[in-house]
Design a protein around this motif. Structure first.
Motif: not given
Length: 222
Positions: A160-177
């Motif tokens: 997610e971090e490599e793809d710049n998928h920031t929390l809330r702005d792009v993704i609602p949660f970290m799936l692995d977590e």
């Protein structure tokens, strides 16, 4: 003949930033050809039916190009509404990834019931990348969580971090977590390398590179 149902997101925007979303193109194309090359039948369902949105099409990827130009893509664009499908007629269900399903499948009651029924009947549940989102919040008949004690993987925080998928702005949660919070035994490999995990009749893959491998392992179980 085996029958596989791909269950696909209908969501075309994600996060507070309203970024483009949908299914990840290669995560349908690659497993589709693994299944049909074995003589299996593949059908497509989505939350809303009709033409699901997609992202990530790359014409330099041979299977993606072949899929887009073929009958499979035409059929996908007339996908069945999931609520109209009798899933008891399928030997396996498969959830391709893409950010869209982090919105429309994380709490969808029909998705949860479908996974429960397929899993408890001993049939195969497969998912790749963000596809394991669909497995969150599934309560089995004995009251336990589907993910408790299961060996699972998915797209990782590092990816997610490599793809710049920031929390809330792009993704609602970290799936692995979230998978870990619900009891999953989570494992992974390096970002964007193929990695597939099998636990009983559940098969999960880490990222787009793993999509074809998930289908291969599902075929072995079938």
């Amino acid at each position: 003949m085996k029958h596989i149902l791909f269950i696909v997101t209908s969501t075309n925007k994600t996060g507070t930033g309203q970024h483009n979303a949908g299914y990840e193109f290669s995560e349908i194309a690659d497993p589709y050809f693994e299944f049909i090359n074995k003589g299996y039948t593949v059908d497509f369902a989505s939350i809303l039916g009709g033409k699901p949105p997609f992202v990530g099409y790359d014409s330099s990827q041979n299977l993606s190009k072949k899929f887009k130009e073929g009958n499979g893509f035409k059929r996908l664009n007339f996908s069945h509404k999931l609520s109209d499908i009798d899933t008891t007629s399928y030997d396996a269900i498969f959830f391709p990834g893409g950010l869209g399903l982090m919105t429309d499948m994380v709490d969808n009651p029909l998705v949860k019931e479908t996974i429960k029924q397929v899993y408890e009947s001993g049939r195969i549940v497969g998912a790749v990348c963000h596809g394991p989102t669909a497995m969150l919040n599934v309560t089995l008949s004995d009251g336990s969580n589907l993910l408790e004690g299961k060996n699972i993987n998915s797209f990782t925080k590092a990816e997610e971090e490599e793809d710049n998928h920031t929390l809330r702005d792009v993704i609602p949660f970290m799936l692995d977590e979230e998978l870990k919070k619900q009891g999953a035994i989570f494992s992974h490999t390096k970002p964007f390398e193929s990695y597939v995990k099998i636990d009983g009749n559940i098969v999960t893959g880490q990222n787009p590179a793993s999509a074809g491998g998930v289908a291969v392992e599902m075929i072995k179980l079938l």
